[in-house]
Design a protein around this motif. Structure first.
Motif, short mmCIF file in Angstrom:
data_model
loop_
_atom_site.label_atom_id
_atom_site.label_comp_id
_atom_site.label_asym_id
_atom_site.label_seq_id
_atom_site.Cartn_x
_atom_site.Cartn_y
_atom_site.Cartn_z
N ASP A 178 0.81 -1.22 0.00
CA ASP A 178 0.00 0.00 0.00
C ASP A 178 0.85 1.27 0.00
O ASP A 178 0.34 2.35 0.33
N LEU A 179 2.11 1.17 -0.37
CA LEU A 179 3.01 2.32 -0.35
C LEU A 179 2.44 3.50 -1.15
O LEU A 179 2.43 4.63 -0.66
N SER A 180 1.96 3.25 -2.35
CA SER A 180 1.47 4.35 -3.18
C SER A 180 0.27 5.05 -2.54
O SER A 180 0.14 6.28 -2.65
N THR A 181 -0.57 4.30 -1.86
CA THR A 181 -1.72 4.91 -1.16
C THR A 181 -1.24 5.80 -0.02
O THR A 181 -1.71 6.93 0.13
N MET A 182 -0.29 5.29 0.76
CA MET A 182 0.22 6.08 1.88
C MET A 182 0.93 7.33 1.37
O MET A 182 0.74 8.42 1.93
N LEU A 183 1.73 7.19 0.31
CA LEU A 183 2.41 8.35 -0.25
C LEU A 183 1.40 9.35 -0.83
O LEU A 183 1.61 10.56 -0.76
N GLY A 184 0.31 8.83 -1.37
CA GLY A 184 -0.73 9.69 -1.92
C GLY A 184 -1.40 10.56 -0.87
O GLY A 184 -1.97 11.61 -1.20
N ASN A 185 -1.32 10.15 0.39
CA ASN A 185 -1.88 10.94 1.48
C ASN A 185 -0.99 12.14 1.82
O ASN A 185 -1.39 13.01 2.60
N GLY A 186 0.21 12.16 1.29
CA GLY A 186 1.13 13.26 1.56
C GLY A 186 1.73 13.17 2.95
O GLY A 186 1.62 12.17 3.65
N THR A 187 2.37 14.25 3.34
CA THR A 187 2.98 14.33 4.66
C THR A 187 1.90 14.32 5.73
O THR A 187 0.89 15.01 5.61
N ILE A 188 2.13 13.55 6.77
CA ILE A 188 1.20 13.48 7.90
C ILE A 188 1.84 14.21 9.08
O ILE A 188 2.96 13.91 9.48
N ARG A 189 1.12 15.18 9.59
CA ARG A 189 1.55 15.88 10.81
C ARG A 189 0.30 16.25 11.58
O ARG A 189 -0.50 17.08 11.11
N ASP A 190 0.10 15.64 12.74
CA ASP A 190 -1.14 15.90 13.48
C ASP A 190 -1.10 17.27 14.15
O ASP A 190 -0.04 17.88 14.29
N GLN A 191 -2.27 17.74 14.55
CA GLN A 191 -2.39 19.09 15.09
C GLN A 191 -1.65 19.28 16.41
O GLN A 191 -1.26 20.39 16.75
N ASP A 192 -1.43 18.19 17.16
CA ASP A 192 -0.70 18.30 18.43
C ASP A 192 0.80 18.05 18.26
O ASP A 192 1.54 18.06 19.23
N ASP A 193 1.23 17.79 17.03
CA ASP A 193 2.63 17.56 16.72
C ASP A 193 3.18 16.30 17.39
O ASP A 193 4.36 16.25 17.76
N PHE A 194 2.33 15.30 17.55
CA PHE A 194 2.78 14.04 18.14
C PHE A 194 3.08 12.99 17.08
O PHE A 194 3.75 12.00 17.35
N LEU A 195 2.56 13.18 15.87
CA LEU A 195 2.81 12.22 14.79
C LEU A 195 3.29 12.95 13.56
O LEU A 195 2.67 13.92 13.11
N TYR A 196 4.40 12.46 13.01
CA TYR A 196 4.98 13.05 11.81
C TYR A 196 5.41 11.90 10.91
O TYR A 196 6.26 11.09 11.29
N ILE A 197 4.81 11.80 9.73
CA ILE A 197 5.17 10.77 8.76
C ILE A 197 5.46 11.50 7.45
O ILE A 197 4.57 12.11 6.87
N ARG A 198 6.73 11.44 7.01
CA ARG A 198 7.07 12.14 5.77
C ARG A 198 8.20 11.49 5.00
O ARG A 198 8.78 12.08 4.10
N SER A 199 8.55 10.26 5.34
CA SER A 199 9.66 9.62 4.64
C SER A 199 9.39 8.13 4.43
O SER A 199 8.47 7.56 5.00
N VAL A 200 10.24 7.52 3.61
CA VAL A 200 10.13 6.11 3.27
C VAL A 200 11.42 5.41 3.69
O VAL A 200 12.52 5.91 3.45
N LYS A 201 11.29 4.25 4.31
CA LYS A 201 12.44 3.44 4.71
C LYS A 201 12.69 2.40 3.63
O LYS A 201 11.83 1.57 3.34
N ALA A 202 13.84 2.49 3.01
CA ALA A 202 14.24 1.50 2.00
C ALA A 202 15.52 0.82 2.46
O ALA A 202 16.39 1.45 3.07
N SER A 203 15.63 -0.46 2.20
CA SER A 203 16.81 -1.21 2.59
C SER A 203 17.45 -1.82 1.35
O SER A 203 16.76 -2.22 0.41
#
Length: 83
Positions: A53-78
């Motif tokens: 579901d990577l493309s779906t998650m990336l399609g949601n854009g950067t995630i930053r909640d209003q309280d600044d407790f959650l930040y999702i903006r990158s991809v982990k590749a190995s």
């Protein structure tokens, strides 16, 4: 388990954590907890490059909640250099 880990981290003075390579289930869980204001520590999460579901998650854009407790903006590749 997140809340038990959060309590342990906070008891030791740690107020934020990284979670590298989350899948869609964890992504959705973090979003739900953030919306409910129930994250015990600040979380910087990276989505897994191998998640179906990577493309779906990336399609949601950067995630930053209003309280600044959650930040999702990158991809982990190995990569494996042993080939």
């Amino acid at each position: 388990q997140l809340h038990a880990a959060g309590e342990h981290l906070l008891a030791n003075g740690v107020t934020s954590m990284h979670d590298a390579g989350i899948d869609r289930d964890v992504y959705d869980f973090y979003l739900k907890e953030a919306v409910e204001g129930d994250l015990p520590v600040r979380i910087y999460a990276m989505v897994s490059a191998t998640d179906p579901d990577l493309s779906t998650m990336l399609g949601n854009g950067t995630i930053r909640d209003q309280d600044d407790f959650l930040y999702i903006r990158s991809v982990k590749a190995s990569g494996d250099g042993a080939l």
